[in-house]
Design an enzyme around this catalytic site. Structure first.
Site, PDB file in Angstrom:
ATOM      1  N   ASP A  88       0.862  -1.179   0.000  1.00 11.47           N
ATOM      2  CA  ASP A  88       0.000   0.000   0.000  1.00 11.47           C
ATOM      3  C   ASP A  88       0.902   1.234   0.000  1.00 11.47           C
ATOM      4  OD1 ASP A  88      -2.269   1.536  -0.062  1.00 11.47           O
ATOM      5  OD2 ASP A  88      -3.171   0.684   1.753  1.00 11.47           O
ATOM      6  N   ASP A 123      -3.826   7.069  -3.788  1.00 11.97           N
ATOM      7  CA  ASP A 123      -5.199   7.536  -4.018  1.00 11.97           C
ATOM      8  C   ASP A 123      -5.625   8.443  -2.869  1.00 11.97           C
ATOM      9  OD1 ASP A 123      -4.899   5.014  -2.589  1.00 11.97           O
ATOM     10  OD2 ASP A 123      -7.079   4.946  -2.436  1.00 11.97           O
ATOM     11  N   CYS A 273     -12.690 -22.660  21.983  1.00 13.65           N
ATOM     12  CA  CYS A 273     -12.247 -22.643  20.596  1.00 13.65           C
ATOM     13  C   CYS A 273     -11.303 -23.805  20.373  1.00 13.65           C
ATOM     14  CB  CYS A 273     -11.575 -21.318  20.260  1.00 13.65           C
ATOM     15  SG  CYS A 273     -11.014 -21.301  18.541  1.00 13.65           S
ATOM     16  N   CYS A 275      -9.475 -24.177  17.575  1.00 14.26           N
ATOM     17  CA  CYS A 275      -8.525 -23.892  16.501  1.00 14.26           C
ATOM     18  C   CYS A 275      -7.132 -24.339  16.959  1.00 14.26           C
ATOM     19  CB  CYS A 275      -8.564 -22.420  16.114  1.00 14.26           C
ATOM     20  SG  CYS A 275      -7.529 -21.350  17.120  1.00 14.26           S
ATOM     21  N   CYS A 278      -5.683 -22.218  19.882  1.00 13.41           N
ATOM     22  CA  CYS A 278      -6.321 -22.234  21.207  1.00 13.41           C
ATOM     23  C   CYS A 278      -6.395 -23.613  21.837  1.00 13.41           C
ATOM     24  CB  CYS A 278      -7.757 -21.711  21.113  1.00 13.41           C
ATOM     25  SG  CYS A 278      -7.893 -20.031  20.534  1.00 13.41           S
TER      26      CYS A 278
HETATM   27  N1  GUN Z   1      -6.475   0.703   3.002  1.00 23.62           N
HETATM   28  C1  GUN Z   1      -7.738   0.745   3.471  1.00 23.62           C
HETATM   29  N2  GUN Z   1      -8.496   1.569   2.728  1.00 23.62           N
HETATM   30  C2  GUN Z   1      -7.697   2.080   1.767  1.00 23.62           C
HETATM   31  C3  GUN Z   1      -7.920   2.983   0.668  1.00 23.62           C
HETATM   32  O1  GUN Z   1      -9.011   3.503   0.460  1.00 23.62           O
HETATM   33  N3  GUN Z   1      -6.834   3.237  -0.145  1.00 23.62           N
HETATM   34  C4  GUN Z   1      -5.616   2.654   0.070  1.00 23.62           C
HETATM   35  N4  GUN Z   1      -4.614   2.939  -0.772  1.00 23.62           N
HETATM   36  N5  GUN Z   1      -5.403   1.818   1.090  1.00 23.62           N
HETATM   37  C5  GUN Z   1      -6.435   1.527   1.916  1.00 23.62           C
HETATM   38 ZN    ZN Z   2      -8.960 -20.227  18.553  1.00 32.44          ZN
END
Ligand code: GUN
Ligand code: ZN
Length: 642
Positions: A88, A123, A273, A275, A278
């Site tokens: 990201d 963005d 749980c 899993c 746990c």
């Molecule tokens: N992570 C969670 N929401 C967003 C988003 O709207 N844009 C970007 N780039 N990362 C995100």
């Molecule tokens: Zn668990």
């Protein structure tokens, strides 16, 4: 490259190929904070089977030691992760903390320099409380930045994020602009606040309006969605990728994720749980555990909840039953039920993608089930393609035995001899006797104790149908006069009614040119083949009571009904292969009937409308147009076979 392998609703099982491998979707990418690594990436890959993760290039760039290392050895080696890495861009940090000090070009170039497989544009996060005007203005900036990122991305794939706050027009606009750009994945962004505030009805608006504009050729990522409770609904709406930061964030706050919500360790009564994380631990032990160890255990538990639910979502998707799972899950929280109810507004959009038939029965889970596209499809076709054989109707109540003509054999016969068409008033709406063996009517299960809403609605729809279809009278099944002597042929009535329902009235007329002979199964008495004027034109499937179209039938339809009805036209280079019975791939499709639905019988023709094969459509028209790869029609028989 993205290829669709299976589908159900808008959901799909896909193969998404990147330079670090192919991942099967739907898939969830755990978020790895490069500074913390609550669960090491190598363990995510080996122990949990995550073949893709997402991390944050903005944090790496702002941390000198990480930045240097990433640029020196690359992201995969730095994290010790052999799978697909998405990064990201810092947008989420701007949502959380305000401005970020990096430009779009800088962060895209940086992502390239550290060997990210799928990078993200910087963005602009459109907040749910923004005005329409402010949102629209910011979209233009995001679109410009996306265009720029496409120009400089090089070998890296790029995420083009759909924004637009809660405005459906802006979401669709943003998505349709993104669809024209050279992006590789379509994340839907700006939805984290909606999920945090349990605003699921608006989330449905956002996803469905974004999907409308997007290109089916690319996977759709729901940015920030990773809670197990949302996975079934989001997958049903056509989201292919998810990411979860919460598994680790919640763990650090001693919050434990379950299918029905997130619970604080201190508020829980028992752990209960099984899993792998746990198992063998009690709540008391967990509370007393050293903090670091506990955080890791809870993070692992959270990941297991996610993987288990995603596996279940995929199983239901493969079985064609994802609507059922989504309905069941949406009953675990009233806000999710709002989401499910809002989906009704998108019935038309969903119907385009709903298969004509599937294996197994349709299960009713409550009044919301009637919002599924399969209900709408039935009523639409009943309204436009059904021709009553007589103008008098006899109404029967729903009963548990299906097909209805079995438990009602004697009563239906009495009605027909008296000149009445038997019609059962069911949760599907009115079901004429001729159609009762066909999918989805016979292949469905309802509780024997009806809910009031469905009962009222079935009756309302039945009365509407009676007047629209042109019946002059309708009587209750108890009031049918005795001793009628009208002659009728139940098989023939059924054979033609199903053909009209499936192929349309004109096509059915062409298929049923007299003399018509029906071949029935000696064992079950069910219709097998339709022989018209000496030609075997149709075969009826025992499983769903619908027809497969034979080549002779296809030729009849092509002569009688103008294109594009039921047609998929292919280019010259595909003609020899398809004529031999090979499947049709998207690249070779020139045009397709926009009314085609998945699993529908289609006629494959050459560019001059000469029929060369029959088969079942796997994709719909817009997908055939836009997909670069994959099967469009599963061909049954080519013209060379006959
Ligand atoms: N992570 C969670 N929401 C967003 C988003 O709207 N844009 C970007 N780039 N990362 C995100
Ligand atoms: Zn668990």
């Amino acid at each position: 490259m993205f290829e669709i392998i299976r589908r159900d609703g808008l959901a799909r099982i896909g193969k998404f190929t990147t330079r670090s491998g192919t991942i099967e979707t739907p898939a969830l990418l755990p978020v790895v904070n490069p500074k913390i690594c609550t669960v090491p990436p190598r363990e995510l890959y080996d122990r949990f089977g995550f073949k893709a993760l997402i991390t944050n290039s903005y944090i790496i760039r702002n941390t000198p030691a990480l930045k240097e290392k990433a640029q020196e050895v690359g992201l995969h080696e730095m994290l010790d992760f052999p799978g697909v890495i998405m990064t990201d861009s810092g947008t989420f940090q701007s949502h959380m903390y305000g401005e970020v000090e990096v430009t779009n070009e800088e962060i895209v170039e940086f992502q390239k320099s550290i060997g990210t497989d799928i990078g993200t544009v910087l963005d602009i996060f459109t907040e749910p409380d923004w005005s329409h005007a402010k949102t629209k203005a910011s979209l233009e900036t995001t679109l410009e930045r996306t265009q720029k990122a496409c120009e400089i991305k090089g070998e890296m794939m790029i995420n083009g994020v759909v924004q637009g706050s809660i405005y459906t027009d802006l979401r669709e606009y943003s998505a349709s602009r993104m669809a024209t750009m050279d992006v590789d994945v379509h994340p839907i962004g700006g939805v984290v606040p909606l999920m945090e505030q349990y605003r699921y009805a608006e989330l449905v608006d956002v996803v469905m309006s974004s999907k409308k504009g997007l290109n089916p050729n690319r996977p759709v990522h729901l940015f920030g969605a990773g809670h197990p409770m949302i996975l079934a609904l989001a997958t049903l709406m056509g989201c292919d990728l998810f990411d979860s930061a919460s598994y680790a964030k919640f763990a650090r706050d001693d919050r434990i994720m379950f299918l029905d919500g997130t619970f604080r360790l201190q508020d829980m009564q028992t752990l209960d749980c099984q899993c792998p994380a746990c198992r063998g631990h009690t709540l008391e032990e967990l509370r007393r555990m050293e903090k670091g160890k506990r955080t890791k255990l809870i993070a692992e538990h959270n990941l297991y909840q996610i993987t288990q639910e995603l596996a279940l979502v995929k199983r239901y998707l493969r079985e064609g039953r994802l609507w059922e799972l989504a309905e069941i899950r949406c009953r675990s929280h009233p806000a999710l039920l709002d989401g499910l109810r809002r989906l009704k507004e998108y019935q038309d959009q969903m119907e385009l993608y709903d298969p004509i038939s599937r294996e197994g029965a349709v299960f009713y889970t409550g009044p919301e089930s009637r919002n599924r596209p399969v209900y709408k499809r039935y009523l639409d076709r009943l309204g436009t393609r059904y021709v009553p054989p007589t103008d008098k109707a006899a109404l029967f109540p729903d009963c548990q035995g299906k097909p209805y003509s079995r438990p009602y054999a004697e009563q239906f016969d009495k009605a027909r001899r008296a000149g009445y068409t038997p019609i059962v008033v069911t949760p599907w709406g009115p079901v004429p006797a001729e159609l009762d063996e066909m999918y989805p009517l016979a292949q469905s299960l309802f509780p024997s104790i009806p809910d009031e809403e469905t009962e009222t609605e079935s009756e309302r729809i039945a009365f509407q149908f009676l007047s629209m279809a042109g019946f002059s009278t309708a009587v209750d099944c108890d009031s049918i006069p005795e001793g009628g002597d009208v002659e009728y042929d139940a098989d023939k009535l059924r054979a033609k009614a199903v053909a009209r329902y499936q192929f349309g009235i004109e096509a059915a007329d062409a298929l049923f040119r007299e003399p018509v002979e029906l071949v029935t199964s000696r064992k079950t008495g069910k219709i097998r083949n339709v022989i018209s004027d000496g030609e075997h034109v149709l075969s009826m499937r025992a499983g769903d009571g619908l027809y497969t179209l034979r080549m002779e039938g296809a030729k009849r339809i092509v002569s009688a009904v103008p294109a594009p009805h039921m047609r998929v036209a292919v280019s010259d280079d595909a003609v020899p292969f398809v004529s031999e019975g090979k499947n049709v791939f998207c690249q070779f499709v020139i045009s397709c009937d926009p009314e085609t639905r998945p699993m529908e019988e289609v006629i494959v023709t050459d560019k001059d409308d000469r029929p060369i094969a029959t088969g079942r459509a796997f994709l719909i028209e817009s997908e055939m147009r836009q997909m670069k790869k994959g099967m469009a029609v599963k061909v049954r028989s080519g013209s060379d076979d006959e």
